[in-house]
Design a protein around this motif. Sequence first.
Motif, PDB file in Angstrom:
ATOM      1  N   CYS A 146      -7.398  -0.214   1.452  1.00 58.28           N
ATOM      2  CA  CYS A 146      -6.393  -0.982   2.260  1.00 58.28           C
ATOM      3  C   CYS A 146      -7.312  -0.913   3.726  1.00 58.28           C
ATOM      4  O   CYS A 146      -7.893   0.327   4.066  1.00 58.28           O
ATOM      5  CB  CYS A 146      -5.222  -0.134   2.343  1.00 58.28           C
TER       6      CYS A 146
ATOM      7  N   CYS B 117       0.897  -1.087   0.024  1.00 58.13           N
ATOM      8  CA  CYS B 117       0.146  -0.030  -0.031  1.00 58.13           C
ATOM      9  C   CYS B 117       1.103   1.138  -0.067  1.00 58.13           C
ATOM     10  O   CYS B 117       1.781   1.313   0.819  1.00 58.13           O
ATOM     11  CB  CYS B 117      -0.959  -0.007   1.328  1.00 58.13           C
TER      12      CYS B 117
ATOM     13  N   GLY C  27      -0.200   4.096   0.841  1.00 58.10           N
ATOM     14  CA  GLY C  27      -0.498   4.796   2.131  1.00 58.10           C
ATOM     15  C   GLY C  27       0.334   4.257   3.574  1.00 58.10           C
ATOM     16  O   GLY C  27       0.428   5.235   4.251  1.00 58.10           O
ATOM     17  N   CYS C  28       0.427   3.144   3.540  1.00 62.07           N
ATOM     18  CA  CYS C  28       0.863   2.572   4.950  1.00 62.07           C
ATOM     19  C   CYS C  28       1.770   1.530   4.759  1.00 62.07           C
ATOM     20  O   CYS C  28       2.484   0.994   5.754  1.00 62.07           O
ATOM     21  CB  CYS C  28      -0.320   2.279   5.794  1.00 62.07           C
TER      22      CYS C  28
ATOM     23  N   CYS D 270      -5.217   1.700   6.435  1.00 60.92           N
ATOM     24  CA  CYS D 270      -5.263   3.348   6.266  1.00 60.92           C
ATOM     25  C   CYS D 270      -6.380   3.572   5.361  1.00 60.92           C
ATOM     26  O   CYS D 270      -6.513   5.072   5.187  1.00 60.92           O
ATOM     27  CB  CYS D 270      -3.873   3.531   5.615  1.00 60.92           C
TER      28      CYS D 270
HETATM   29 ZN   LIG Z   1      -2.575   1.137   3.456  1.00 58.62          ZN
END
Ligand SMILES: [Zn+2]
Length: 138
Positions: free
Chosen positions: A104, A55, A57-58, A107
């Motif tokens: 996800c 991911c 984002g995270c 996040c």
């Molecule tokens: Zn994520």
Amino acid sequence: MSHDHDDPRYPVKKTDEEWRKELSPMQYEVARHAATERPFSGAYWDHWDDGQYKCVGCGEVLFESTTKFDAGCGWPSYSEAASAEVVERIRDASHGMERVEVRCKKCGSHLGHVFPDGPEPTGERFCINSAAIDFKPK
Ligand SMILES: [Zn+2]
């Protein structure tokens, strides 16, 4: 489809400013505002190395290269997620279509959609935006 940035369901929480700072403009539009990249435009639709897709984002591992297949649609496609626990499925009735959005779970970043027309044994096709994932070689 808009995201609630203060959604308490997701353990990883960042402000809109933080997301903008950490992600590229394309990643931000896709992951945080559910934009869709143009087909055949992303980094991974025709990418077949061994490894994992995480991911943006995270950093959570979302997909394995072993489940990736060529769906001919111009987006990276997977027959299953790295584990059922890492993705969230949400009914999406936007754009006049009945679809299942995939996010996800850690996040809340938008990844793409899952369709029931994938290969056996799962019969599923996770149609994912390259901008929402980062490849990590084995
Ligand atoms: Zn994520």
